[in-house]
Scaffold this active site. Structure first.
Site, PDB file in Angstrom:
ATOM      1  CE  LYS A 231      -6.382  -0.394  -3.140  1.00 58.13           C
ATOM      2  NZ  LYS A 231      -6.860  -1.027  -1.915  1.00 58.13           N
TER       3      LYS A 231
ATOM      4  CG  ASN B 251      -1.935   1.067   1.254  1.00 53.49           C
ATOM      5  OD1 ASN B 251      -1.822   2.034   0.517  1.00 53.49           O
ATOM      6  ND2 ASN B 251      -2.931   0.932   2.107  1.00 53.49           N
TER       7      ASN B 251
ATOM      8  CB  ILE C 284      -8.545   3.714  -7.584  1.00 56.17           C
ATOM      9  CG1 ILE C 284     -10.038   3.686  -7.298  1.00 56.17           C
ATOM     10  CG2 ILE C 284      -8.265   3.916  -9.053  1.00 56.17           C
ATOM     11  CD1 ILE C 284     -10.790   4.977  -7.645  1.00 56.17           C
TER      12      ILE C 284
ATOM     13  CB  CYS D 119       2.183   5.766   3.430  1.00 55.42           C
ATOM     14  SG  CYS D 119       2.364   6.240   5.129  1.00 55.42           S
TER      15      CYS D 119
HETATM   16  O1  RRO Z   1      -6.854   3.021   7.245  1.00 51.77           O
HETATM   17  C1  RRO Z   1      -7.303   3.893   6.469  1.00 51.77           C
HETATM   18  O2  RRO Z   1      -7.814   4.952   6.868  1.00 51.77           O
HETATM   19  C2  RRO Z   1      -7.248   3.708   5.011  1.00 51.77           C
HETATM   20  C3  RRO Z   1      -6.181   3.147   4.323  1.00 51.77           C
HETATM   21 BR1  RRO Z   1      -4.686   2.458   5.164  1.00 51.77          BR
HETATM   22  C4  RRO Z   1      -6.205   3.090   2.905  1.00 51.77           C
HETATM   23  O3  RRO Z   1      -5.298   2.601   2.213  1.00 51.77           O
HETATM   24  N1  RRO Z   1      -7.302   3.580   2.281  1.00 51.77           N
HETATM   25  C5  RRO Z   1      -8.344   4.134   2.942  1.00 51.77           C
HETATM   26  O4  RRO Z   1      -9.304   4.585   2.328  1.00 51.77           O
HETATM   27  N2  RRO Z   1      -8.295   4.184   4.319  1.00 51.77           N
END
Ligand code: RRO
Length: 290
Positions: free
Chosen positions: A164, A127, A190, A130
């Site tokens: 992702k 993922n 997405i 970040c």
């Molecule tokens: O945990 C989240 O708030 C979150 C994550 Br990690 C993500 O990849 N996508 C999302 O919509 N929420």
């Protein structure tokens, strides 16, 4: 049977990470969940190296055609996941894909190595929504960051690596290409679209985390365009998600070039949506690609 990166799947419908808690569902529905598991593979909620409490509530806001979430990655951390959750997730009747997120190559490496050495795990999803704390750049917004992350992760495991992608970029294609060149086995897209909600009484941000991510029917047309653009460019398989709630939506994504589809927000409304969409998809006429 479908071959996805060497993993055999019963049908092309999996779940979007973080949108279906299989362990809670098993507590709620009992072992009948295992007899009729809605997805052909299970993708875990994203884990991080250390435990996280997640964002303060409220964490959800419903829009007329979608859901904004600001969950904030609550998870038990790598050790807690491996000790508590993985043995239970391994009892699911489908291959397991573990979603991981770090803020540096070292963090990602810890996760990829820790998860990658477990035989219960079929594949790993990175993922990349970040920031890399070193560069300050969101990995999934930068082709160079994405390539560099994949080049570092690729030698650390033989398991398939999915990446992702975030939709919050002008064009996801260069990021997808860079990830594939760096060694990604698959691109999934997405993730959610950045979104805000204001409390009606005060006009202040409603969500405890400030902003959130939009999913559900509202994002499907965006997802379709991005899936089409990415799948027309990269040669690795694409996993499409974003607002899919019926077989026709799934067929459109496959027509746009996706190999698998993932169901997310619709599972909150209908926990059996995955099975229903797989059945509906099997009855859909084939669509012309492109
Ligand atoms: O945990 C989240 O708030 C979150 C994550 Br990690 C993500 O990849 N996508 C999302 O919509 N929420």
């Amino acid at each position: 049977m479908i071959d996805f990166c060497g993993i055999e799947l019963r049908h092309p419908v999996i779940n979007g990470s973080g949108t279906f808690d299989a362990l809670a569902a098993r507590r709620a529905f009992g072992d009948s969940l295992l007899d009729e598991f809605p997805f052909s593979a299970f993708v875990s909620k994203t884990i991080t190296p250390e435990p996280r409490a997640g964002n303060p509530p409220p964490r959800l806001w419903e829009t007329p055609s979608g859901l904004i979430n600001s969950i904030g990655l609550p998870n038990k951390g790598l050790d807690g996941f491996l000790a508590d959750d993985l043995p239970q997730l391994a009892e699911l009747p489908v291959p397991l894909i573990v979603s991981v997120m770090g803020t540096s190559h070292d963090q990602f490496a810890l996760l990829v190595e820790g998860v990658g050495r477990r035989e219960e795990v079929a594949a790993i999803e990175l993922n990349v929504s970040c920031p890399n704390v070193k560069s300050g750049l969101i990995v999934g917004e930068s082709p160079d960051e994405a390539r560099s992350l994949l080049e570092t992760m690729r030698p650390l495991t033989e398991k398939p690596l999915l990446v992702k992608l975030t939709p919050n970029v002008a064009d996801p294609v260069p990021v997808a290409e860079a990830a594939a060149e760096g060694g990604a086995d698959s691109i999934s897209l997405i993730n959610t679209l950045r979104a805000s909600a204001l409390a009606p009484e005060t006009g202040e941000p409603w969500l405890g985390g400030g902003t959130g991510g939009l999913s559900g029917p509202a994002v499907r047309a965006v997802a379709l365009a991005q899936v089409n653009a990415v799948a027309s460019t990269v040669s690795v398989p694409v996993v499409a998600m974003g607002g899919i709630s019926n077989g026709r939506h799934a067929a459109e994504m496959i027509g746009a070039g996706a190999s698998l589809v993932a169901v997310g927000t619709e599972s909150f409304r209908d926990p059996a949506a995955g099975s229903r969409i797989a059945e509906e998809l099997a009855r859909e006429p084939a669509r012309i690609s492109g």
